[in-house]
Design an enzyme around this catalytic site. Structure first.
Site, short mmCIF file in Angstrom:
data_model
loop_
_atom_site.label_atom_id
_atom_site.label_comp_id
_atom_site.label_asym_id
_atom_site.label_seq_id
_atom_site.Cartn_x
_atom_site.Cartn_y
_atom_site.Cartn_z
N GLY A 1 106.35 47.60 92.69
CA GLY A 1 105.36 47.22 91.69
C GLY A 1 105.44 45.73 91.45
O GLY A 1 106.54 45.16 91.36
N ASN B 1 108.83 43.80 90.68
CA ASN B 1 109.26 42.93 91.78
C ASN B 1 109.51 41.50 91.29
O ASN B 1 110.53 40.88 91.62
CB ASN B 1 108.20 42.89 92.88
N ASN C 1 96.15 34.21 97.10
CA ASN C 1 96.10 34.06 98.55
C ASN C 1 94.64 33.93 98.95
O ASN C 1 93.74 33.87 98.10
CB ASN C 1 96.80 35.23 99.26
N ASP D 1 109.47 42.30 107.23
CA ASP D 1 108.62 43.08 106.32
C ASP D 1 108.11 42.14 105.24
O ASP D 1 108.90 41.53 104.52
CB ASP D 1 109.44 44.23 105.71
N ASP E 1 105.30 38.40 95.54
CA ASP E 1 105.88 38.55 94.21
C ASP E 1 107.11 37.67 94.05
O ASP E 1 107.34 37.08 92.99
CB ASP E 1 106.24 40.01 93.96
#
Length: 299
Positions: free
Chosen positions: A41, A45, A184, A244, A250
């Site tokens: 979340g 995070n 972003n 990953d 976050d």
């Protein structure tokens, strides 16, 4: 004197993750690896990422009275986050369904669950937490009216940082409080619409025109662009082998918010945050991947 360097107002989810050779197209079924469950979340995070770096951190969120909620509370306590603002009940804990391909790219579907029950009243009743924080950070995995109430309850002198993810149009009073608004490319284009332009500098100019005091555009492996009334500048990242990317944004936001509260300039804070984000993508998972301050220095 502030009790907290950072208060995060946001979501807390259980991340259900499956590795796949490639992410499925519409109507397609693909086989994946074993299912793993991780605390996640965007709100949780950010709180864990900041605490791992050494920030005094608290979280205002809502979870269910279930196993996923207990997983999240255990993760927060283990990282050193003050969980006194984490409310329980009202719905099951939120869940994120995540597929990760061999390049580290992911696709995510979120069931908000208890996150959707974090209300403006919860924010008002937690006003003491806001008064105790140097910086307040939020995202949009909780209701927009709850984020708006957090802005309205901000004490004078408290800095507000927003990552509008998942993106949606924002009210003027929220945009005006952002210092910075962190986006972003996808988020910038959703907020700006057809007039977004082609380059990060275009997005930054367009977003600043909507009212934020400053803007940060994250550019993945290319670092970030920071902009405010004095101009814009590129910030380089660190080249790493991505495993990953889940939760890396976050970690970036948390690190940037903490450093800004500590007195760093926008460019300095973004440079540090880019290193934190780079370190995070070298390990699997979200919260499990977040580095300590010492690990960031090694980059």
């Amino acid at each position: 004197m502030y009790d907290y360097d950072l208060l995060v107002v946001g979501s807390a989810n259980a991340d259900l993750v499956i590795g796949v050779e490639r992410r499925p197209a519409a109507g397609e079924t693909v086989l994946g690896g074993d299912l793993s469950t991780h605390p996640g979340g965007k709100g949780a995070n950010q709180a864990v990422a900041a605490a791992r770096l050494g920030a005094r951190t608290a979280l205002l969120a809502r979870v269910g009275e279930d196993g996923h909620g207990r997983l999240l509370l255990d993760s927060l306590r283990s990282a050193g986050v003050d969980p006194s603002g984490v409310l329980a009940g009202g719905a099951p804990t939120g869940v994120a369904l995540i597929t990760v391909d061999p390049s580290g790219d992911n696709s995510i579907v979120v069931s908000p669950g208890a996150n959707a029950r974090l209300t403006p009243a919860d924010v008002r009743e937690s006003a003491a937490l806001l008064r105790a924080a140097r910086v307040v950070s939020a995202q949009l995995e909780i209701p927009l009216e709850t984020v708006t109430e957090a802005v309205r309850q901000l004490p004078s002198g408290t800095r507000f940082v927003l990552n509008p993810s998942p993106p949606r149009p924002l009210p003027a009073e929220v945009l005006a409080a952002c210092d910075p608004l962190i986006v972003n490319e996808h988020e910038a284009r959703v907020i700006l619409g057809e007039d977004a332009g082609a380059e990060p500098e275009d997005w930054a100019r367009g977003l600043l025109a909507l009212g934020p005091r400053s803007v940060v555009v994250t550019l993945g492996a290319e670092g970030a662009l920071v902009a405010d009334g004095s101009g814009a500048a590129r910030v380089a990242s660190v080249k790493v082998a991505a495993v990953d990317t889940t939760g890396a944004g976050d970690a970036f936001t948390a690190a940037l918010a903490w450093k800004l509260g500590a007195g760093a300039s926008l460019a300095e804070a973004a440079g540090y945050a880019a290193r934190v984000g780079a370190a995070a993508v070298t390990k699997a998972g979200a919260q499990e991947s977040y580095p300590t301050a010492g690990e960031v220095e090694q980059l």
